[in-house]
Structure formats: structure tokens, C-alpha cells
Design an enzyme around this catalytic site. Structure first.
Site, PDB file in Angstrom:
ATOM      1  N   ASP A   1      -3.798   6.165   5.594  1.00  0.00           N
ATOM      2  CA  ASP A   1      -2.459   6.663   5.953  1.00  0.00           C
ATOM      3  C   ASP A   1      -2.444   8.043   5.067  1.00  0.00           C
ATOM      4  OD1 ASP A   1       0.216   5.677   7.877  1.00  0.00           O
ATOM      5  OD2 ASP A   1       0.574   7.119   5.857  1.00  0.00           O
TER       6      ASP A   1
ATOM      7  N   PHE B   1      -3.475   5.488  10.815  1.00  0.00           N
ATOM      8  CA  PHE B   1      -2.253   5.524  10.788  1.00  0.00           C
ATOM      9  C   PHE B   1      -1.418   4.399  10.492  1.00  0.00           C
ATOM     10  CE2 PHE B   1      -4.041   8.828  13.774  1.00  0.00           C
ATOM     11  CZ  PHE B   1      -3.601   9.930  13.360  1.00  0.00           C
TER      12      PHE B   1
ATOM     13  N   ARG C   1       0.494  -5.570  17.593  1.00  0.00           N
ATOM     14  CA  ARG C   1      -0.413  -6.020  16.042  1.00  0.00           C
ATOM     15  C   ARG C   1      -0.855  -7.649  16.395  1.00  0.00           C
ATOM     16  NH1 ARG C   1       3.906  -2.736  13.643  1.00  0.00           N
ATOM     17  NH2 ARG C   1       5.489  -4.423  13.527  1.00  0.00           N
TER      18      ARG C   1
ATOM     19  N   CYS D   1       3.585   7.780  20.907  1.00  0.00           N
ATOM     20  CA  CYS D   1       4.740   7.497  21.069  1.00  0.00           C
ATOM     21  C   CYS D   1       5.467   8.739  21.104  1.00  0.00           C
ATOM     22  CB  CYS D   1       5.313   6.789  19.785  1.00  0.00           C
ATOM     23  SG  CYS D   1       4.788   7.611  18.329  1.00  0.00           S
TER      24      CYS D   1
HETATM   25  N1  SAH Z   1       0.557   1.320  12.858  1.00  0.00           N
HETATM   26  C1  SAH Z   1       1.841   1.280  12.051  1.00  0.00           C
HETATM   27  C2  SAH Z   1       2.896   2.616  12.339  1.00  0.00           C
HETATM   28  C3  SAH Z   1       2.123   3.971  12.355  1.00  0.00           C
HETATM   29  S1  SAH Z   1       3.342   5.045  11.990  1.00  0.00           S
HETATM   30  C4  SAH Z   1       2.452  -0.030  12.130  1.00  0.00           C
HETATM   31  O1  SAH Z   1       2.387  -0.890  12.797  1.00  0.00           O
HETATM   32  O2  SAH Z   1       3.369  -0.134  11.150  1.00  0.00           O
HETATM   33  C5  SAH Z   1       2.282   6.615  11.961  1.00  0.00           C
HETATM   34  C6  SAH Z   1       1.635   6.813  10.448  1.00  0.00           C
HETATM   35  O3  SAH Z   1       1.053   7.817  10.392  1.00  0.00           O
HETATM   36  C7  SAH Z   1       2.710   7.140   9.268  1.00  0.00           C
HETATM   37  O4  SAH Z   1       2.630   6.027   8.698  1.00  0.00           O
HETATM   38  C8  SAH Z   1       2.456   8.400   8.665  1.00  0.00           C
HETATM   39  O5  SAH Z   1       2.395   8.180   7.441  1.00  0.00           O
HETATM   40  C9  SAH Z   1       0.931   8.470   9.084  1.00  0.00           C
HETATM   41  N2  SAH Z   1       0.359   9.707   9.194  1.00  0.00           N
HETATM   42  C10 SAH Z   1       1.012  11.044   9.962  1.00  0.00           C
HETATM   43  N3  SAH Z   1       0.000  12.223  10.102  1.00  0.00           N
HETATM   44  C11 SAH Z   1      -1.028  11.342   9.490  1.00  0.00           C
HETATM   45  C12 SAH Z   1      -2.408  11.879   9.212  1.00  0.00           C
HETATM   46  N4  SAH Z   1      -2.579  13.145   9.520  1.00  0.00           N
HETATM   47  N5  SAH Z   1      -3.346  11.153   8.563  1.00  0.00           N
HETATM   48  C13 SAH Z   1      -3.034  10.167   8.224  1.00  0.00           C
HETATM   49  N6  SAH Z   1      -1.764   9.240   8.307  1.00  0.00           N
HETATM   50  C14 SAH Z   1      -0.817  10.202   9.013  1.00  0.00           C
END
Ligand code: SAH
Length: 410
Positions: free
Chosen positions: A264, A242, A220, A354
Site C-alpha cells: 500500500d 492496495f 475477505r 469501486c
Molecule cells: N483491500 C483493502 C481496501 C483497499 S482501499 C481492505 O480490504 O481494507 C485502496 C488502498 O489503495 C488504500 O489503502 C490506498 O492507500 C491504496 N493506494 C491508492 N493508490 C495506490 C497506489 N498507486 N499504490 C499503492 N497503494 C495505493
């Protein structure tokens, strides 16, 4: 006093001792030739070769494919309460105030104990301000939970310790999910943390993992610095997919990007993303917080010929196990291919996986495949991973679950 011979002994097949000798912390069921004695669930066992020679100490779980998690390779080491105190103290000291990790700029939010990688298999402890959040991922840790909570309390004096062991991997250990207060005060609904000067609200009760994706903090920050040092920052459009509670988005907005879209599927996460942006005195338009499916959103952007300067792809774990690696690979390829099509020449892609089962090498191949199919060129600017509070024991390659690439699309 107990002597080594008082403990049940797990005898390994002659050709299966190498990993143990190399200090890999797992003994799989297939490596076991015989069990001498009657090991208790989660109880201590002695692991030996087929001539009875001591190899290591560990804890036992007959219900798990990983029958033993190894704790010590020193036959003379007593695995008493003080052993656990020493192990915890060592992990904590590695993040201490005079240490590089805490000096990394996030003294209020970091991982204190990273399970196998901190030689405490099955135990995760994250710190959020005055609270600790604990995950007991194995039976051996579950069996010692009150001991470990007592020791963490004694060593760190947190306001409270909260449990978030509501994770699928517990099933493989024959355990059901568990969460709730373990000791001290109930945490507030939202804990406010500081990460490199940015503020975030963390929901340790209902948020993902222990509340926040602590592992992504340096990535980040990297996005923030890319924009900070970019004289054209104010012309940049960023797509954070995401996006969870807006972690990458806050850094992008703080880096003066013109527009940052956060997508998300979780309405709660997007709601918190909005609040986190506001908490930092930043602004994004209402329509730039999107509750929706990223696969669909990327297609929508493609069909309407939208273009971005920077895209972040930080999907959840697509492969939960080795069997799912192939379908996960298709998912990763799909989103990366779409992202490559949406990036302006000279733009950047931060792309992550991940999934433990997807190695860094495989991930790079998948992204390469997506690039070729998209008909683009890209350069690797940096390979990315989790921050230093998520160390990976060199003896435990499985610990390296987060991998990423910073790419410049030509
Ligand atoms: N980048 C973020 C962490 C992402 S974790 C950070 O730095 O905090 C992955 C995220 O993807 C989760 O919040 C989950 O709700 C979302 N997610 C999972 N499948 C998804 C989809 N098909 N479309 C949109 N979001 C999704």
C-alpha cells in the site's frame, strides 16, 4: 398545519418524469422546467409534472447538478421529524440482531445506513463497536444533521457519534469538508472490531472512508475460505495489493498461506496492517509489508519473474466521475494485465473496481482485455460485490459501485 401547496414546487419537463415515476431518487438540473416558489437550501420541495400533478417529495439544492434528492412518492406522507425517525429505524431494523445481516458474523462493524439505497439520500452511517461514524454527503442531510444525530442517539444509544464528512463529493453540493465529534464521547484513537472472528484496529478519525472498508468483508472472508479448504494452503504465496490495513492479508495468513505480501502507498495503513496481523496472533516477515506504489511493485515482480498463487487487486476509485472512465479503464487494465502475468497456473485472482462509473459489464470487458494481452486463460468462479449491509436499491443502479471477479487462471 402545512399543506402540500405551502411547499415550493419543482416542475419537470414532460419527457423527464419517467425516472421519477420509476422511483429513481435524483432530479438533475436539466429535467427541471420551472421552479414555483423559493425553495430554501436543503429545504423540502414538491416535484410535479407540467400539469402540476404531484410526483414526489424531496429536498432541494440549487448548487448541485442533482437539484432534488427524492424522499417519498406518497403525497399524503408528512416529512416531519417522525418521517426521519421511521426511515432510520427501518434501515437499522434491517441490520437488527434477529436479522440475517447482523447474523452474518460481524455484529460490531457494519454499515447501518447506505444513503440512497436505504431511502435516506446523502446519509451514510457506519457502526464500529459502540461508536457510530456519520457522513453527510449532501446539503439536505447537512441541514438536518443535528436532527439525525439526535434520532440516532435516541434509537441506538451509542457511546458517541463521530463525523467523517471530509469527502470530495461534498464540493459538488457547495459544502466544505467536516469531521469531528458530533455527540457523546470522543472515540479512542483506535477502535478494535471483530469481523468473522478476526480482530482489526480501526482509525475512525484519520482512516479512509469512515475508517475501514466494511464493504469488502465477505470478499475477505471468501479469500480466507479458499485457503481454509485448500489442502495445499501452506505452499501458497499471496500478494495483497492496495492492502490498506491488511484486511485481506489477515484472512490469508489465518488461512495458513505460506507467505502474504501486503502493498500500500500509505505508511500509516501499512503500519496498522502490521499491528492487525499481530493482533490476530499471526506472523508475516517485516519485508512482506511494503509501502509503495502497486503499479511499480507489479512491474518489479514481473521483471524479476516472481509468481504468486493468489493476487488481490483492490484499487481505490480510479474514476471519480463519468469523464474519467476512460483513463480509469487504462489503469484497471494495466494492473490486471500485470497480475495475470504473475499468477501461477491454477492460481486465483480477486480483482475489484469501486468506481461507480465503471459498470460490472465494462469492468468484465476491461479484465478480459487484460487477459488477452497477457496471453492467459481464466475462468470466472464467482462474481463479487459489497456485503448485504450495503444493499443496492433496485431503482438506483448507481448504488452498485463495488464489483469484483474471482478468477481462476488456467
Ligand atoms: N483491500 C483493502 C481496501 C483497499 S482501499 C481492505 O480490504 O481494507 C485502496 C488502498 O489503495 C488504500 O489503502 C490506498 O492507500 C491504496 N493506494 C491508492 N493508490 C495506490 C497506489 N498507486 N499504490 C499503492 N497503494 C495505493
Amino acid at each position: 398545519m402545512t399543506t402540500p401547496s405551502d411547499f415550493p414546487t419543482i416542475i419537470l419537463h414532460a419527457d423527464r418524469t419517467k425516472a421519477v415515476l420509476n422511483h429513481h431518487p435524483w432530479v438533475f438540473s436539466g429535467a427541471i422546467k420551472a421552479v414555483r416558489g423559493d425553495p430554501a437550501p436543503g429545504g423540502l420541495v414538491r416535484v410535479a409534472d407540467d400539469s402540476g400533478r404531484f410526483l414526489a417529495w424531496g429536498y432541494w439544492n440549487a448548487q448541485s447538478q442533482i437539484r432534488v434528492r427524492l424522499l417519498s412518492w406518497d403525497e399524503g406522507e408528512a416529512l416531519d421529524d417522525d418521517f426521519w425517525r421511521r426511515r432510520l429505524a427501518r434501515a437499522i431494523a434491517a441490520r437488527g440482531e434477529d436479522n440475517l445481516i447482523a447474523a452474518g458474523g460481524t455484529p460490531q462493524a457494519y454499515r447501518l445506513v447506505n444513503a440512497e439505497n436505504d431511502y435516506l439520500p446523502g446519509l451514510v452511517v457506519d457502526r464500529y463497536g459502540d461508536w457510530l461514524v456519520l457522513q453527510a454527503l449532501t446539503l439536505g442531510i447537512e441541514a438536518r444533521k443535528s436532527l439525525l444525530v439526535g434520532l440516532l442517539d435516541e434509537l441506538l444509544h451509542p457511546a458517541g457519534i463521530y463525523e467523517r464528512s471530509d469527502v470530495d463529493v461534498r464540493e459538488k453540493e457547495g459544502l466544505s469538508p467536516a469531521s469531528g465529534r458530533l455527540t457523546g464521547q470522543e472515540p479512542p484513537d483506535l477502535i478494535e472490531i471483530d469481523e468473522f472472528g478476526r480482530r482489526f484496529l480501526v482509525d475512525v478519525r484519520l482512516g479512509h472512508k469512515t475508517g475501514f472498508y466494511l464493504d469488502q468483508r465477505y470478499n475477505r472472508q471468501l479469500l480466507g475460505s479458499l485457503l481454509r479448504f485448500d489442502p495445499q494452503a501452506q505452499t501458497r504465496d499471496v500478494l495483497n495489493t492496495f492492502g490498506y490495513t491488511g484486511g485481506f492479508s489477515v484472512y490469508a495468513l489465518d488461512g495458513l498461506a505460506r507467505r502474504v505480501i501486503t502493498v500500500d502507498s500509505s505508511a500509516e495503513a501499512i503500519d496498522l496492517a502490521r499491528r492487525n496481523v499481530a493482533l490476530n496472533g499471526l506472523h508475516a516477515a517485516d519485508e512482506d509489508f511494503v509501502v509503495g506504489d502497486v503499479f511499480q511493485y507489479l512491474r518489479l515482480c514481473r521483471d524479476s519473474r516472481r509468481q504468486f498463487d493468489i493476487i488481490v487487486l483492490d484499487p481505490p476509485k480510479f474514476a471519480q466521475s463519468a469523464r474519467q472512465v476512460e483513463s480509469a479503464a487504462r489503469g484497471y487494465k494495466d494492473i490486471n494485465l500485470l497480475a495475470f502475468k504473475l499468477i501461477k497456473p491454477g492460481g486465483m485472482l480477486l480483482t475489484f473496481s469501486c468506481s461507480g462509473g465503471v459498470t460490472a459489464d465494462l469492468f468484465r470487458k476491461i479484465v478480459f482485455g487484460a487477459l488477452v494481452d497477457a496471453g492467459r486463460e481464466a475462468q470466472v468462479i464467482q462474481t463479487l460485490g459489497a456485503g448485504p449491509d450495503h444493499p443496492v436499491a433496485l431503482t438506483f443502479p448507481e448504488g452498485e459501485y463495488l464489483k469484483g471477479l474471482l478468477l481462476r487462471v488456467v
